[in-house]
Design a protein around this motif. Structure first.
Motif, short mmCIF file in Angstrom:
data_model
loop_
_atom_site.label_atom_id
_atom_site.label_comp_id
_atom_site.label_asym_id
_atom_site.label_seq_id
_atom_site.Cartn_x
_atom_site.Cartn_y
_atom_site.Cartn_z
N VAL A 196 4.09 -21.59 27.29
CA VAL A 196 4.39 -23.03 27.25
C VAL A 196 5.80 -23.30 27.77
O VAL A 196 6.01 -24.19 28.61
CB VAL A 196 4.22 -23.57 25.82
CG1 VAL A 196 4.69 -25.04 25.76
CG2 VAL A 196 2.77 -23.46 25.37
N SER A 197 6.77 -22.52 27.30
CA SER A 197 8.16 -22.73 27.73
C SER A 197 8.32 -22.43 29.21
O SER A 197 9.05 -23.13 29.93
CB SER A 197 9.09 -21.85 26.90
OG SER A 197 9.05 -22.20 25.53
N ARG A 219 6.09 -22.72 31.54
CA ARG A 219 5.50 -23.82 32.31
C ARG A 219 6.44 -25.02 32.35
O ARG A 219 6.56 -25.70 33.38
CB ARG A 219 4.15 -24.21 31.72
CG ARG A 219 3.04 -23.20 32.01
CD ARG A 219 1.75 -23.58 31.32
NE ARG A 219 0.68 -22.63 31.67
CZ ARG A 219 -0.51 -22.62 31.09
NH1 ARG A 219 -0.79 -23.50 30.13
NH2 ARG A 219 -1.42 -21.74 31.47
N ARG A 220 7.09 -25.29 31.25
CA ARG A 220 8.05 -26.41 31.22
C ARG A 220 9.19 -26.15 32.18
O ARG A 220 9.63 -27.04 32.92
CB ARG A 220 8.57 -26.60 29.80
CG ARG A 220 7.54 -27.19 28.84
CD ARG A 220 8.09 -27.21 27.42
NE ARG A 220 7.12 -27.79 26.49
CZ ARG A 220 7.24 -27.76 25.17
NH1 ARG A 220 8.31 -27.16 24.62
NH2 ARG A 220 6.33 -28.31 24.40
N ARG A 240 8.10 -26.66 35.71
CA ARG A 240 8.01 -28.08 36.08
C ARG A 240 9.40 -28.64 36.42
O ARG A 240 9.55 -29.44 37.35
CB ARG A 240 7.38 -28.88 34.95
CG ARG A 240 5.87 -28.75 34.86
CD ARG A 240 5.26 -29.84 34.01
NE ARG A 240 5.68 -29.74 32.61
CZ ARG A 240 5.03 -29.05 31.69
NH1 ARG A 240 3.93 -28.38 32.00
NH2 ARG A 240 5.48 -29.01 30.44
#
Length: 247
Positions: free
Chosen positions: A109-110, A112-113, A116
């Protein structure tokens, strides 16, 4: 104590103030090293030379905020801090590939952030070679061709902000030219080469201008020694950047 030493060495609270300024750099060194150790223990491996480069870069950056150079004893010391913080540290930090290490050790999750953010418009704008060079070299011209240098000698907060600016824009400039980390916005080699050559020339011209016209209130001998350090130190780092760009 030199006038500028009051910037980060003021009174009986100096040791505490130094520790506060050192904390972000210590955290950065420890975090990177811990991530590298985790990678190696996980069997994926991470080169120790990159860890050494990161620690070298963090140490060079910290020299402008903590220690004798941060005390600003004279123009030569200030210029040595400029070369270390704004040129040597960024090259070492970029070659350590911190973003790659972060992406490999973060949770999905981190990661992917972070991806982005890297793909976003602000990142594309700030890491464009022309923009990064303008912020980097343009900022130096503003510092030494205006009363800003004299102001940073008198106001502790301005001194810290100038050092922080040198570090951040130096990093962006280096990333835009020779970054090793994944970059969805990498520009062509020709543009990066032209920007590097023009930036090196502008840096050299500024050093000669400082040599010929020392800032107000500074010793001419001291300023000329500092200007020579800026010129030859800048050339050395630029040669390293040229070699990296060609490689």
């Amino acid at each position: 104590m030199p006038v500028g030493a009051e910037h980060v060495h003021g009174g009986s609270g100096a040791p505490a103030a130094e520790w506060i300024l050192a904390v972000p750099f210590i955290v950065a060194a420890v975090t990177y090293t811990a991530a590298a150790v985790a990678e190696r223990r996980g069997g994926r491996g991470w080169p120790w030379y990159r860890v050494a480069l990161w620690i070298l870069g963090v140490g060079a950056a910290m020299s402008g905020f903590v220690g004798p150079l941060a005390a600003q004893g004279g123009f030569t010391e200030h210029m040595l801090a400029h070369v270390l913080v704004g040129m040597v540290a960024p090259v070492a930090l970029v070659l350590a590939a911190p973003t790659t290490l972060a992406l490999r050790t973060m949770s999905v999750v981190s990661a992917r952030r972070l991806s982005r953010v890297l793909r976003g418009t602000p990142a594309a704008f700030l890491t464009h070679p022309v923009v990064a060079a303008t912020l980097n070299i343009g900022g130096l011209w503003v510092l030494y061709a205006t009363p800003l240098y004299e102001l940073m000698q008198q106001v502790p907060l301005v001194h810290l902000l100038v050092m922080l600016h040198l570090l951040l824009v130096g990093y962006l400039f280096t990333v835009s030219l020779v970054g090793l980390d994944p970059s969805p916005h990498r520009t062509g080699l020709a543009l990066r080469a032209v920007v590097l050559v023009l930036s090196s020339a502008a840096h050299g011209v500024l050093a000669k201008l400082i040599y010929a016209h020392p800032p107000a209130g500074a010793s001419t001998v001291d300023v000329r020694a500092g200007a020579q350090l800026m010129f030859y130190g800048g050339d050395a780092v630029d040669l390293a950047l040229i070699a990296l760009l060609c490689a």
